[in-house]
Each structure stands twice: as C-alpha cells, then as structure tokens.
Design a protein around this motif. Sequence first.
Motif, short mmCIF file in Angstrom:
data_model
loop_
_atom_site.label_atom_id
_atom_site.label_comp_id
_atom_site.label_asym_id
_atom_site.label_seq_id
_atom_site.Cartn_x
_atom_site.Cartn_y
_atom_site.Cartn_z
N UNK A 37 68.75 33.55 -101.61
CA UNK A 37 67.67 34.17 -100.88
C UNK A 37 66.45 33.26 -100.96
N UNK A 38 65.52 33.50 -100.04
CA UNK A 38 64.33 32.68 -100.04
C UNK A 38 63.18 33.30 -99.27
N UNK A 39 62.13 32.52 -99.19
CA UNK A 39 60.90 32.92 -98.52
C UNK A 39 60.63 31.94 -97.40
N UNK A 40 60.21 32.46 -96.24
CA UNK A 40 59.94 31.63 -95.06
C UNK A 40 58.47 31.76 -94.70
N UNK A 41 57.79 30.65 -94.51
CA UNK A 41 56.35 30.64 -94.26
C UNK A 41 55.95 31.38 -92.98
N UNK A 42 56.80 31.36 -91.96
CA UNK A 42 56.44 31.96 -90.69
C UNK A 42 56.17 33.46 -90.81
N UNK A 43 56.92 34.14 -91.63
CA UNK A 43 56.83 35.60 -91.71
C UNK A 43 55.46 36.09 -92.17
N UNK A 44 54.70 35.28 -92.88
CA UNK A 44 53.39 35.70 -93.36
C UNK A 44 52.24 34.87 -92.79
N UNK A 45 52.45 33.56 -92.67
CA UNK A 45 51.34 32.68 -92.33
C UNK A 45 51.42 32.07 -90.93
N UNK A 46 52.53 32.17 -90.26
CA UNK A 46 52.74 31.55 -88.95
C UNK A 46 52.25 30.10 -88.97
N UNK B 166 62.10 28.03 -100.72
CA UNK B 166 60.79 28.07 -100.07
C UNK B 166 60.99 27.28 -98.77
N UNK B 167 60.87 27.95 -97.64
CA UNK B 167 61.16 27.31 -96.35
C UNK B 167 59.89 27.15 -95.53
N UNK B 168 59.62 25.92 -95.11
CA UNK B 168 58.52 25.63 -94.19
C UNK B 168 59.03 25.85 -92.78
N UNK B 169 58.40 26.73 -92.06
CA UNK B 169 58.77 26.96 -90.66
C UNK B 169 57.88 26.08 -89.79
N UNK B 170 57.71 26.44 -88.55
CA UNK B 170 56.92 25.65 -87.61
C UNK B 170 55.56 25.23 -88.17
N UNK B 171 54.97 24.26 -87.54
CA UNK B 171 53.61 23.78 -87.79
C UNK B 171 53.47 22.86 -89.00
N UNK B 172 54.56 22.40 -89.56
CA UNK B 172 54.47 21.34 -90.57
C UNK B 172 54.44 19.99 -89.86
N UNK B 173 54.92 19.94 -88.61
CA UNK B 173 55.07 18.70 -87.87
C UNK B 173 53.73 18.23 -87.31
N UNK B 174 53.45 16.95 -87.52
CA UNK B 174 52.25 16.34 -86.97
C UNK B 174 52.52 15.56 -85.70
#
Length: 86
Positions: free
Chosen positions: A1-10, A38-46
């Motif tokens: 199991x894990x946590x995804x950044x999109x679900x809280x921080x978009x 710990x999963x980084x979703x969208x918006x990590x890309x520059x």
Amino acid sequence: MGWNSWNLFESAISDKLIGEVADAQVTTGMTRAGYQYIVLDDFWVGGRNASNELFPAQVRFPNGIKALADYVHAKGLKPGIYSDAA
C-alpha cells in the motif's frame, strides 16, 4: 500500500512537502500498518531535455528526484513516480 500526492495536493508538490509526508508516514505508524510507498503524481515534471528525457521542476525539486528518492529510502519507504503521454 502507499500514498499518492495527487489525492491531497494535486499540483502543489515539492521535495520539501514529499519529505514531510514521508516523515509523517513513519511517525504516525502508517508504515507499521503496511504503507510502504510514496508516489509522486503529476507536476513533478519540469520539461524535457534535448534527448527528450523528462526532468524535474527545478523550483519544486531543486535537489532533483534522486535526492528525494534517497531520503524516502532512508525512511524505509519506497518511492514511486507517475507520468503519462499527456
């Protein structure tokens, strides 16, 4: 199991924020409950470099993704990263 950044921080993510989430996942006992990612979703890309490879957003991830992944690993967690063709 894990946590995804999109679900809280978009789109409002950074290496500092993700580090704080990793810290909280350990200190609150979520790792003992089975959470290990710990999963980084969208918006990590520059953007993309001349070889068409993705690179992290410099303002939000000034130390790069490897430094963040090293920090997450040091907490006993596993980093994940999301991207798609869009």
